[in-house]
Structure formats: C-alpha cells, structure tokens
Design an enzyme around this catalytic site. Sequence first.
Site, short mmCIF file in Angstrom:
data_model
loop_
_atom_site.label_atom_id
_atom_site.label_comp_id
_atom_site.label_asym_id
_atom_site.label_seq_id
_atom_site.Cartn_x
_atom_site.Cartn_y
_atom_site.Cartn_z
CG ASP A 186 -4.59 5.63 1.02
OD1 ASP A 186 -5.46 4.77 1.24
OD2 ASP A 186 -4.56 6.73 1.58
CD GLU B 225 -8.75 4.44 -1.60
OE1 GLU B 225 -9.70 4.15 -0.87
OE2 GLU B 225 -7.83 5.19 -1.24
CG ASP C 179 -2.26 0.49 1.02
OD1 ASP C 179 -2.39 1.55 0.40
OD2 ASP C 179 -3.22 -0.18 1.45
CG HIS D 97 -8.98 -1.42 4.37
ND1 HIS D 97 -8.77 -1.42 3.01
CD2 HIS D 97 -8.58 -0.21 4.81
CE1 HIS D 97 -8.25 -0.26 2.65
NE2 HIS D 97 -8.12 0.50 3.73
CG ASP D 98 -11.41 1.93 3.43
OD1 ASP D 98 -10.95 1.87 4.59
OD2 ASP D 98 -10.76 2.39 2.46
C1 NOJ Z 1 -8.23 5.18 1.96
C2 NOJ Z 1 -7.91 3.99 2.80
O1 NOJ Z 1 -8.36 2.85 2.16
C3 NOJ Z 1 -8.55 4.24 4.15
O2 NOJ Z 1 -8.55 3.11 4.97
C4 NOJ Z 1 -7.85 5.39 4.79
O3 NOJ Z 1 -8.50 5.71 5.99
C5 NOJ Z 1 -7.85 6.63 3.88
N1 NOJ Z 1 -7.56 6.31 2.51
C6 NOJ Z 1 -6.82 7.61 4.34
O4 NOJ Z 1 -5.53 7.11 4.09
#
Ligand code: NOJ
Length: 560
Positions: A202, A258, A101, A334-335
């Site tokens: 990210d 992302e 990541d 994970h989000d």
């Molecule tokens: C996206 C990530 O997937 C998330 O988990 C994170 O809180 C935010 N970006 C900030 O880095």
Amino acid sequence: MATETKAWWKEAVVYQIYPRSFADSNGDGIGDLNGITAHLDYLEKLGIDVIWLSPVYKSPNDDNGYDISDYRDIMTEFGTMEDFDRMLKAAHEHHIRIVMDLVVNHTSDEHAWFVESRKSKDNPYRDYYIWKEPRDGKEPNNWQSCFSGPAWKFDEATGMYYLHCFSAKQPDLNWENPRVRDEVFDMMTWWCEKGIDGFRMDVISMISKDPAYPDGEVKDGIYGDLNPYVCNGPHVHEYLQEMNRRVLSKYDIMTVGEAAGVTLEEAKKYANNEGTELGMVFHFEHTDGATTAENIIGKWGYRHPRMSAIREILNKWQIGLEGEAWGSLYWDNHDQPRVVSRFGNDAPEWRVLSAKMLATCLHMMKGTPYIYQGEEIGMTNTHFSSIEDCRDIEEINAYRQYVTDHHMIPEEEMLKCFDAVARDNARTPMQWDSSENAGFTTGTPWIAVNPNYKEINTKEALADPDSVFYYYQKLIRLRHENPIIVYGVFRPLMTDCESVYAYEREMDGKKLTVACNWTDEEQDCPLFDELAGTELISNYAKHSEGILQPYEARAVLTKL
Ligand code: NOJ
C-alpha cells in the site's frame, strides 16, 4: 526482442478480493474469510492464479482495514487466524496463491506502537511516527491529507503534531527510524513463514518524506499539495532494497507496489529487472490522468475520458518498461469506479460488449493483469442519492470540506462526481445471485447492494455461455497457453485514430494483432483484412471487412 527472465508472477493473472464486500458467511452484513473459502471453486473455475487480499488484519476500520492496529491478528468481523489458515490451505489446494496487502506507510492510531508513541516525548516508541512542533501555533506546514483536511493532527498530551497523509486515525510511520524497519521486516517474515505468496504494498512510494517538510502548492484555495514531498522521496529505493535483501529475496513470492505519484522513470527503479526492489508497481496515470483535465477539484469530476489520452499513457508505459522492468495491468480496484461505467458503456445494450472489449484491450497487453471482484461479470457503478448512501471516509470527508464547510461544490454536483468516481462504486457487495441482497449476506449489508443485481450476478453469468465471465475465463486461459501474450514485445498501431485502440505483440516468429473499438459506432479498421491467422478471441461471432462494429474487439495470431 523478448529476452525477459521468466517468473511465475509474470505469467499469472491476479484477482483482487475486497473481503468486506465479497461474501458474508455469518449473516452480520460484512464479508469474511469463510465467505472467501466458500467461493474458491468459483475462482478456480474462472482460472485465476493469485488472490490479492485487501487487508484482513485487526483494524478499527476507519479506512476499511487500511488502518491496522495489529499486523499479526485478523479483523474481528472477518474471522480468526484459524479461518485464515484454513483459507490459505484451501486456496493452495485450488492452485491459487494468496498475496497479502501490506500497509506500512502508516498504522492505526490504535496500534500499540502509536498508543505508546503519543504518551510522552521520551517514550521509546516516540520516533516510530513523525512528530513536529507547531508552526506559529498551527500545523507544521499547509499539507492537505489525501482524505481532505490538514495532514497534521495536534496531540494534547505532548503539544505536538503528528503526520497523517491519510485519515487522522492513520498516523505515518517514520521509516527513517531503523527500529521501524526492523519491526516491519520481522512482521513480513512472519507472514512469509506462514506460507503466503506475496505482498501488494500500500502506497509504498510514500514511505520516505522530504526532510524539509516544505509547504505545498495550494490548488483548491484551502490546503497545500503534499504529493511532491511524500511520493518517491529521497530514501525510498534504499528502504526497498533493504527490504528486498532482508525479506523478499529469501522467498519465491510476488510483490507489487502501489506507487502513488510514480513516473515511468521511477517505476524502472522500483520494478527493475535485476530484482533488487519489487516485482512490479501500479501506476495511476491512466486512472488519474485520464479524467483530471475536466475535473472540478482534485479527483472530483465526472466527464467521460478520452480513449486517446488513456492510450497515450498506456502505450508509453508498455514501450517504456520493455526490457527494463515488469508492469502491471488493471482497470479496476477498490479505489476506482467500475471500468464498464467509466471507460465502457453500462447501458443495457452495450454493457456486455463493452466490458469484453475493455477486457481484451487490457489482457492482451504486456504485464501482469489484475481483475477486481465483480469485473468478471461486468458489475457497474452504483448511484448515490445522498451522502447517507456513502461509507467511504474519502467521500464523507470531501463532502464535508467542499460541500458543507466551504460551499465550493453544490451538493447535486458532488453527488454526480460520486456517481462517476467514488470508491464506494467498487465496494458495493459482490453480486452472486438474484436472491435478496444478491446472495452476499442474509443480514443487512454494510453498504447497499447495487440495485441491478437481479440482472447482473454470477449465477446468471455462469448459466450464459456468452457472458462476460466466460470471456474473462477465455482471456485467462489464452494467457496461460500463449507465451506471446505474456512475453511478446508490444508495438502500438493506428495511433492517430480517436476510436480504435490497436497494437501488436511479437515473439518467436509470431505476431498477435489486437484492435478494440471504444465507441458505440462502427469504425474503420483495415488491420485484419489481409491477415491469414487464427482468431484467438473476439466479442463478435461475425466480422465485416474494413471495419470494427460497435465495441468490437479482436485478437488474431499470425505467423511472421
Ligand atoms: C491506498 C489504498 O488502496 C486505499 O484504499 C487506502 O485508503 C489508502 N492507500 C490508505 O491506506
């Protein structure tokens, strides 16, 4: 027709590990690198090609590692650089590649660059971050951070504000500064030289901000929306092309951005087939868009999404990217809440069937599929009976803003929202077996284990030939064996139907027909009646003509 350039990462299936919640090897209640190394046999058995490792760098953990204080060191709780090197080597021996990541929209406020930057206005690191003078004695604009509250924090030392799109401990880097780009590219090169196999980047769509920093639209009556001014900004493609020239193009690695706020048109630039930027991006239209219509505030909502809305979005992306850019496929990360609870049905009688149906629906599409840890055994959402159960900064801050401070959402309502969409749903420990703490740790887990671990765990799954695990294993194997699943052209079918998601893929004189019933009732589906072909996979052993049984999924390969 399919004229796609071939690449190993287009043919791969990726498995995401959230190290904190995967496997704890030393009993401190927190997953670690040695825990991952110890489970590589399991992942090899599943058949995945790549692990995307959520951040393992040194971090004070305000946002579980997405706040990095040293990009060239490992988080103390996760182990050491020697542990990392051992894991990387062992993964390669298991024919599994490792994708890191890369969190470079922001650092931790404890990163040496920020510690320097905040010292004085003329510090050499000052311009590594985004500093602004107060406006009328307050924040420079009305932006709300993605984790509630203002996106600006006042710093006493110099009497100025710094920007943090996420928590106040995650100051945004200033990508306009060429020295920041040099530092980031050097660091990436350092990891590539170590032998890692790629980067998941990210919120990479947020690295270029609108230089005017205008106020955002106020949607919740408190703060303004920053998204239009930080996503897909004026220089983002320029910076990624520079990154590509200086780092990515020198290695045979996979990259996935992302891309918060990305549209189809923007994605065609980020992931263009000429390969001048990234390999592919994650978009959020099907995960965000499918629930927002009935939400309470922002992402907080809990009603069941409509399959037809999800289908419209995914079909648009399948068709839109064809021949122009490569796509990614995911339900979970994970989000996100757990997909079987969100889009499927986690009631005991339907959990396995609907998990398999959703897996079929996604894995037969075009793009690189991502599996999130636990998805392969049908792990479900958990239940939050109070804010004390929550660990995620996003939940804790939103609760403070909307429940405690502004009384805009009653507590019970907010907890119901958490049950449905909180990120902690995905972060409960991996369920390995039915022993205490699901075999995740011998200590006290940092977040409570989902109480259903006695029934849902890998040990049970491996012992049951009909389990969700073996179904995922088969889907992965089919992708490896059938180029049509990787490269075939996608065409939607039955788009007027509210319950069945159907499509076909075509390549080299072959056709793959896929149909998935997203409901717990029988549905009409004539697609297979006249088809004389080979069934590649189904979650039912027997079929009935003209219909799909509850949550039935089928994929049939025919010659044209
Ligand atoms: C996206 C990530 O997937 C998330 O988990 C994170 O809180 C935010 N970006 C900030 O880095």
